[in-house]
Write a protein that holds these residues in place. Sequence first.
Motif, short mmCIF file in Angstrom:
data_model
loop_
_atom_site.label_atom_id
_atom_site.label_comp_id
_atom_site.label_asym_id
_atom_site.label_seq_id
_atom_site.Cartn_x
_atom_site.Cartn_y
_atom_site.Cartn_z
N THR A 219 0.84 -1.20 0.00
CA THR A 219 0.00 0.00 0.00
C THR A 219 0.88 1.25 0.00
O THR A 219 0.66 2.19 -0.78
N SER A 223 -0.07 3.00 -3.46
CA SER A 223 -1.38 3.65 -3.36
C SER A 223 -1.24 5.17 -3.26
O SER A 223 -0.58 5.68 -2.34
N ALA A 270 -4.50 0.73 -3.99
CA ALA A 270 -3.16 0.22 -4.33
C ALA A 270 -3.20 -0.47 -5.70
O ALA A 270 -4.28 -0.78 -6.22
#
Length: 332
Positions: A219, A223, A270
């Motif tokens: 992540t 992301s 993500a």
Amino acid sequence: LNPISTKADVVHHLLADRPRTPARATGHAFAPANIALCKYWGKRNATLNLPTNSSLSLSLGNLGAHTEVQGNDIGHDRIWLNDAPLAADTPFAQRLTAYLDLIRPPDTGFDVRTVSTIPIAAGLASSASGYAALVLALNQLFDWQLPPRHLSILARLGSGSASRSIYRGFAEWHAGTAADGMDSYAEALDIDWPDLRFGLLELSTAEKPVSSRAGMQHTLETSTLYQSWPTQTRADLANLHAALNQRDFEQLGQTAETNALAMHATMHAARPALCYWLPESLATMHKIWNLRAKGLPLYFTMDAGPNIKLLFLKESTPAIQTHFPTTRIIKP
Ligand code: 2P0
């Protein structure tokens, strides 16, 4: 001047003048599991488990790990989990042995017996209570007499969330800013709120496809929403402190729920998307929102898995039992 940059450096620093040989035959300790109301998600230093954000949790009463540790002279570690011996080549055993290597006197193996009272697959991190109980047991075995914040740092080296499981009740893990992580430890919060309850809903017992450790790293790396996470957690922590000081359950529940959903939103953005939710997770969220719209003060939190943890007050227990007959109710 030698900078502290590895786990071994941290241990060397914290144990500098402490006994390095066992002071008694056995060390024994219990540490509770904990559920974060403001989540730990992402590391600024993956070697030392230093987080990008501070987090705040509540422990889970008698659910956790009982750990007994002894030195042995057979030269290698032996590990038992719930009375069953664990093969040395399992990832679990290898991670534990690598941790014990940080502390090991020459030619010493350890016998580690852990009994977990956490229901299997309830979506509760067993690494948190496991490493916290191990550190507390080692502190006793060697008679280190370390202060709680140093015990918390040692537990963090095993697993980040273990830094918070050193304590019962509410705990806050300060992210800290120091490169060596000496300011990244958890502290107990002096808040007594005996009417709070958790309800554990087991929606899936399948092993999760992506570990928290891998999920938070993925992540952080991919992301775009992760940029907003530190800001989100700062605001949520301030709101949680206000809610705790005023015993404002609505503010506590709303903040915890928002924080968990914001954490999952960072994963959903993500690449590739990381989604721990199952259809049953989403159905349960809608059920909670509907009950709340009808006046039931009920909130939820979720971790890196599909299961849902209900948050409510003691007075709502009969309603919770009616609407969620399979939930396991825990007094923190
Ligand atoms: C938490 N989690 O605050 C968050 C919410 C999962 C989601 O702490 O890599 O097993 O060992 O430091 O502690 C789980 O992460 O990760 C966790 P490592 P850890 O409870």
